[in-house]
Design a protein around this motif. Sequence first.
Motif, short mmCIF file in Angstrom:
data_model
loop_
_atom_site.label_atom_id
_atom_site.label_comp_id
_atom_site.label_asym_id
_atom_site.label_seq_id
_atom_site.Cartn_x
_atom_site.Cartn_y
_atom_site.Cartn_z
N SER A 2 -4.01 -17.42 -12.27
CA SER A 2 -4.88 -16.61 -13.12
C SER A 2 -5.22 -15.32 -12.37
O SER A 2 -5.61 -15.35 -11.21
N ILE A 3 -5.06 -14.21 -13.07
CA ILE A 3 -5.31 -12.90 -12.44
C ILE A 3 -6.59 -12.31 -13.02
O ILE A 3 -6.75 -12.24 -14.24
N ASP A 4 -7.48 -11.88 -12.15
CA ASP A 4 -8.69 -11.19 -12.57
C ASP A 4 -8.31 -9.71 -12.74
O ASP A 4 -8.44 -8.92 -11.80
N MET A 5 -7.81 -9.38 -13.93
CA MET A 5 -7.28 -8.03 -14.16
C MET A 5 -8.35 -6.97 -14.03
O MET A 5 -8.07 -5.86 -13.57
N GLU A 6 -9.57 -7.29 -14.40
CA GLU A 6 -10.66 -6.32 -14.26
C GLU A 6 -10.82 -5.93 -12.80
O GLU A 6 -10.90 -4.75 -12.46
N ALA A 7 -10.80 -6.92 -11.91
CA ALA A 7 -10.94 -6.65 -10.48
C ALA A 7 -9.73 -5.87 -9.96
O ALA A 7 -9.88 -4.97 -9.14
N VAL A 8 -8.53 -6.20 -10.44
CA VAL A 8 -7.32 -5.50 -10.01
C VAL A 8 -7.39 -4.03 -10.41
O VAL A 8 -7.11 -3.14 -9.59
N ILE A 9 -7.78 -3.76 -11.65
CA ILE A 9 -7.87 -2.38 -12.13
C ILE A 9 -8.88 -1.59 -11.31
O ILE A 9 -8.59 -0.51 -10.80
N LEU A 10 -10.07 -2.13 -11.17
CA LEU A 10 -11.13 -1.41 -10.44
C LEU A 10 -10.76 -1.23 -8.97
O LEU A 10 -11.02 -0.17 -8.39
N ASP A 11 -10.14 -2.23 -8.35
CA ASP A 11 -9.73 -2.12 -6.96
C ASP A 11 -8.65 -1.05 -6.80
O ASP A 11 -8.73 -0.21 -5.91
N HIS A 12 -7.65 -1.09 -7.67
CA HIS A 12 -6.55 -0.12 -7.57
C HIS A 12 -7.06 1.31 -7.80
O HIS A 12 -6.72 2.21 -7.03
N LEU A 13 -7.87 1.51 -8.81
CA LEU A 13 -8.39 2.85 -9.08
C LEU A 13 -9.34 3.31 -7.97
O LEU A 13 -9.40 4.49 -7.66
N GLY A 14 -10.05 2.38 -7.37
CA GLY A 14 -10.97 2.71 -6.29
C GLY A 14 -10.27 3.21 -5.05
O GLY A 14 -10.87 3.89 -4.22
N LYS A 15 -8.99 2.87 -4.90
CA LYS A 15 -8.21 3.31 -3.73
C LYS A 15 -7.63 4.71 -3.92
O LYS A 15 -7.12 5.29 -2.96
N SER A 45 -5.47 -4.38 -22.61
CA SER A 45 -6.66 -4.97 -23.23
C SER A 45 -7.86 -4.96 -22.29
O SER A 45 -8.98 -4.70 -22.71
N THR A 46 -7.61 -5.21 -21.01
CA THR A 46 -8.71 -5.17 -20.04
C THR A 46 -9.22 -3.74 -19.86
O THR A 46 -10.43 -3.51 -19.76
N ALA A 47 -8.30 -2.77 -19.84
CA ALA A 47 -8.69 -1.37 -19.71
C ALA A 47 -9.57 -0.94 -20.88
O ALA A 47 -10.53 -0.19 -20.69
N ARG A 48 -9.25 -1.40 -22.07
CA ARG A 48 -10.09 -1.07 -23.24
C ARG A 48 -11.53 -1.53 -23.01
O ARG A 48 -12.48 -0.79 -23.27
N GLY A 49 -11.68 -2.76 -22.56
CA GLY A 49 -13.03 -3.29 -22.31
C GLY A 49 -13.77 -2.52 -21.24
O GLY A 49 -14.95 -2.19 -21.39
N LEU A 50 -13.07 -2.20 -20.15
CA LEU A 50 -13.71 -1.43 -19.07
C LEU A 50 -14.08 -0.03 -19.53
O LEU A 50 -15.13 0.51 -19.14
N ALA A 51 -13.24 0.58 -20.35
CA ALA A 51 -13.54 1.93 -20.87
C ALA A 51 -14.75 1.90 -21.80
O ALA A 51 -15.58 2.81 -21.77
N ARG A 52 -14.85 0.86 -22.63
CA ARG A 52 -16.02 0.73 -23.51
C ARG A 52 -17.30 0.65 -22.70
O ARG A 52 -18.34 1.14 -23.14
#
Length: 96
Positions: A2-15, A45-52
Amino acid sequence: MSIDMEAVILDHLGKLAPGKSASSEEVARAADNENWRRLTGHVRSTARGLARQGKIVVLRHGKPADPEAFKGVYRLRLPTTEEQAAGPAPIAPAED
């Protein structure tokens, strides 16, 4: 797995350097470099939620896009200091 995509997105963008963006492919590869293609829908789909929530910005043609209506190729980035201070900005209409 199981991948925590929210954490992956925020971690990757944070770098990334401030103001820089990443493609959905880059984020999917950060989550699973071998099987990234099957993750692109999950990234979207995860990006949509984070953008909202105002945690990230979805970009189309280099401009903020409506997280509910964007189509096609897009990029993701963290909000700039100015965007955070100004609050929610007007969103450009979706383009095909």
